[in-house]
Scaffold this motif. Sequence first.
Motif, PDB file in Angstrom:
ATOM      1  N   ARG A 247      97.709  76.121   2.690  1.00 40.24           N
ATOM      2  CA  ARG A 247      96.678  74.987   2.331  1.00 40.24           C
ATOM      3  C   ARG A 247      95.515  75.899   1.662  1.00 40.24           C
ATOM      4  NH1 ARG A 247      96.032  71.332   8.055  1.00 40.24           N
ATOM      5  NH2 ARG A 247      96.708  73.732   8.750  1.00 40.24           N
ATOM      6  N   PRO A 248      95.209  75.684   1.137  1.00 38.18           N
ATOM      7  CA  PRO A 248      93.911  76.537   1.061  1.00 38.18           C
ATOM      8  C   PRO A 248      93.159  76.557   1.763  1.00 38.18           C
ATOM      9  CG  PRO A 248      93.435  74.518  -0.560  1.00 38.18           C
ATOM     10  CD  PRO A 248      94.548  73.937   0.606  1.00 38.18           C
ATOM     11  N   LYS A 249      93.020  76.874   3.038  1.00 39.80           N
ATOM     12  CA  LYS A 249      91.621  77.645   4.066  1.00 39.80           C
ATOM     13  C   LYS A 249      91.644  78.828   3.942  1.00 39.80           C
ATOM     14  CE  LYS A 249      92.504  74.321   7.284  1.00 39.80           C
ATOM     15  NZ  LYS A 249      93.065  73.322   8.915  1.00 39.80           N
ATOM     16  N   VAL A 250      90.904  79.080   5.518  1.00 40.56           N
ATOM     17  CA  VAL A 250      90.470  80.370   5.913  1.00 40.56           C
ATOM     18  C   VAL A 250      91.435  81.217   6.134  1.00 40.56           C
ATOM     19  CG1 VAL A 250      89.640  80.479   7.709  1.00 40.56           C
ATOM     20  CG2 VAL A 250      89.090  81.627   6.705  1.00 40.56           C
ATOM     21  N   LEU A 251      92.438  81.198   6.879  1.00 38.52           N
ATOM     22  CA  LEU A 251      93.531  81.689   7.236  1.00 38.52           C
ATOM     23  C   LEU A 251      94.569  82.237   5.475  1.00 38.52           C
ATOM     24  CD1 LEU A 251      95.236  81.282  10.315  1.00 38.52           C
ATOM     25  CD2 LEU A 251      93.775  82.720  10.328  1.00 38.52           C
ATOM     26  N   ASN A 252      94.636  82.002   4.875  1.00 32.99           N
ATOM     27  CA  ASN A 252      95.529  81.953   3.385  1.00 32.99           C
ATOM     28  C   ASN A 252      94.098  82.850   2.313  1.00 32.99           C
ATOM     29  OD1 ASN A 252      97.820  81.275   2.971  1.00 32.99           O
ATOM     30  ND2 ASN A 252      97.333  79.356   3.370  1.00 32.99           N
ATOM     31  N   LEU A 253      92.791  82.669   2.580  1.00 32.92           N
ATOM     32  CA  LEU A 253      92.227  83.767   2.064  1.00 32.92           C
ATOM     33  C   LEU A 253      92.562  85.087   2.697  1.00 32.92           C
ATOM     34  CD1 LEU A 253      88.535  81.584   1.784  1.00 32.92           C
ATOM     35  CD2 LEU A 253      90.260  82.481   0.224  1.00 32.92           C
ATOM     36  N   LEU A 254      92.719  85.812   3.462  1.00 30.29           N
ATOM     37  CA  LEU A 254      92.796  86.284   4.912  1.00 30.29           C
ATOM     38  C   LEU A 254      94.017  87.000   4.298  1.00 30.29           C
ATOM     39  CD1 LEU A 254      91.416  85.327   8.278  1.00 30.29           C
ATOM     40  CD2 LEU A 254      89.844  86.644   6.344  1.00 30.29           C
ATOM     41  N   LYS A 255      95.106  86.818   4.381  1.00 30.95           N
ATOM     42  CA  LYS A 255      96.382  86.754   3.708  1.00 30.95           C
ATOM     43  C   LYS A 255      96.185  87.136   2.625  1.00 30.95           C
ATOM     44  CE  LYS A 255     101.221  84.902   4.112  1.00 30.95           C
ATOM     45  NZ  LYS A 255     102.128  83.544   3.671  1.00 30.95           N
ATOM     46  N   ARG A 256      96.155  86.760   2.050  1.00 32.87           N
ATOM     47  CA  ARG A 256      95.599  87.555   0.418  1.00 32.87           C
ATOM     48  C   ARG A 256      95.096  88.501  -0.092  1.00 32.87           C
ATOM     49  NH1 ARG A 256      93.107  83.077  -3.542  1.00 32.87           N
ATOM     50  NH2 ARG A 256      94.742  81.790  -2.693  1.00 32.87           N
ATOM     51  N   LEU A 257      94.145  88.857   0.855  1.00 36.96           N
ATOM     52  CA  LEU A 257      93.159  89.653   0.988  1.00 36.96           C
ATOM     53  C   LEU A 257      93.768  91.007   1.529  1.00 36.96           C
ATOM     54  CD1 LEU A 257      90.763  90.593   0.566  1.00 36.96           C
ATOM     55  CD2 LEU A 257      90.002  90.084   2.496  1.00 36.96           C
ATOM     56  N   ALA A 258      94.981  90.786   3.098  1.00 36.80           N
ATOM     57  CA  ALA A 258      95.586  91.489   2.915  1.00 36.80           C
ATOM     58  C   ALA A 258      96.738  91.704   2.028  1.00 36.80           C
ATOM     59  CB  ALA A 258      96.691  90.900   4.592  1.00 36.80           C
ATOM     60  N   LEU A 259      97.193  91.285   1.706  1.00 42.08           N
ATOM     61  CA  LEU A 259      98.857  91.496   0.234  1.00 42.08           C
ATOM     62  C   LEU A 259      98.069  92.026  -0.996  1.00 42.08           C
ATOM     63  CD1 LEU A 259     101.041  88.159   1.456  1.00 42.08           C
ATOM     64  CD2 LEU A 259     101.433  90.548   1.962  1.00 42.08           C
ATOM     65  N   GLU A 260      97.379  91.219  -1.091  1.00 40.12           N
ATOM     66  CA  GLU A 260      97.012  92.012  -3.010  1.00 40.12           C
ATOM     67  C   GLU A 260      95.545  93.220  -3.098  1.00 40.12           C
ATOM     68  OE1 GLU A 260      95.886  88.910  -4.691  1.00 40.12           O
ATOM     69  OE2 GLU A 260      97.552  87.593  -4.451  1.00 40.12           O
ATOM     70  N   GLY A 261      95.015  92.844  -1.532  1.00 46.41           N
ATOM     71  CA  GLY A 261      93.719  94.017  -2.327  1.00 46.41           C
ATOM     72  C   GLY A 261      92.843  93.218  -2.600  1.00 46.41           C
ATOM     73  N   GLY A 262      91.813  94.287  -2.460  1.00 45.13           N
ATOM     74  CA  GLY A 262      90.323  93.450  -3.257  1.00 45.13           C
ATOM     75  C   GLY A 262      89.414  93.690  -2.006  1.00 45.13           C
ATOM     76  N   SER A 263      88.006  92.411  -2.650  1.00 43.39           N
ATOM     77  CA  SER A 263      87.098  92.688  -1.186  1.00 43.39           C
ATOM     78  C   SER A 263      86.744  91.096  -1.185  1.00 43.39           C
ATOM     79  CB  SER A 263      85.897  93.494  -1.542  1.00 43.39           C
ATOM     80  OG  SER A 263      85.588  92.719  -2.671  1.00 43.39           O
ATOM     81  N   LEU A 264      86.340  90.326  -0.338  1.00 47.52           N
ATOM     82  CA  LEU A 264      86.446  89.133  -0.240  1.00 47.52           C
ATOM     83  C   LEU A 264      84.404  89.127   0.601  1.00 47.52           C
ATOM     84  CD1 LEU A 264      87.123  86.327  -0.009  1.00 47.52           C
ATOM     85  CD2 LEU A 264      88.087  86.447   1.868  1.00 47.52           C
TER      86      LEU A 264
END
Length: 301
Positions: A176-193
């Motif tokens: 689901r498009p919730k905050v934990l998936n934002l953190l997961k994507r950030l951990a896997l793909e890098g970049g900034s949020l």
Amino acid sequence: MSAAARRALVTGASGFVGAALTRRLLADGWEVHLLLREGSSTASLPPESGQLRLHRHDGSINQLIEIMRAAAPEAVFHLASLFLATHKPDDVERLITSNLLFSTQLVEAMAACGVRHLVNTGTSWEHYNGAGYNPVCLYAATKQAFGALLRYYVEAHGLRVVTLKLFDTYGAGDIRPKVLNLLKRLALEGGSLEMSPGEQLVDLVYIDDVIDAYLLAYQQLADGVQLNAVEEYGVSSGHPLPLRDIAALYAQVSGKPLHIVWGGRPYRAREVMVPWHHYNSVPGWRPRMDLPQGLALFHAS
């Protein structure tokens, strides 16, 4: 399957929590009937079998009564809803149709078919700033409105109801498009949020613990503990943490630095800064999954 297998009717099985409940009921030997809207995905569900049957609802009350009569469930687990944290004018009809009209049709069909046990799903968002009733958003208001309608069916038709008011749920396989998936994507793909200042407390409950609460709520009905009322329970970890702390823990669990611009975006209107805490838990229930282990399972999935 045993001829004595219990029967359940589950709504909302295409969602994360509903699919998990379905799998658990099947594993526990239940015969499970799923009530799905036309077009709802079944990708997260096991294939239909002698133990699992899918029913597509065309939106009419008469067809829903036919489905209820055919399923003849011992219990209905109602998880279907439309969740919108904020709404636009065009969303009003969808919210009312999904969360009030369909839900009322469901309990009307239960009453017509003599089905008495309902485990309903509410939300902690009905209690903004810890109030007895102050909905965070229109979604939360529709959940409360259905709760009021339920009391008619309890008094007039003998339904017995437990409502579980969920906090934030998560777990392995949650997309689901919730905050934990934002953190997961950030951990896997890098970049900034860019995120809010991150001081809001978030109450995360692992999916297995959530499902335990549903089954204990049903058992309370089956045992005749709760009579002639709508019993309401909060399903909370009991240990909400600031979003900043959760992000730091996620970085630790994932082994990846998380580049977050705290304060890069404002808080949402009516942001829940402190979750509701004036609740009772389902008797006999407590969360067993600690957050670091749960986040590790989520990240690895």
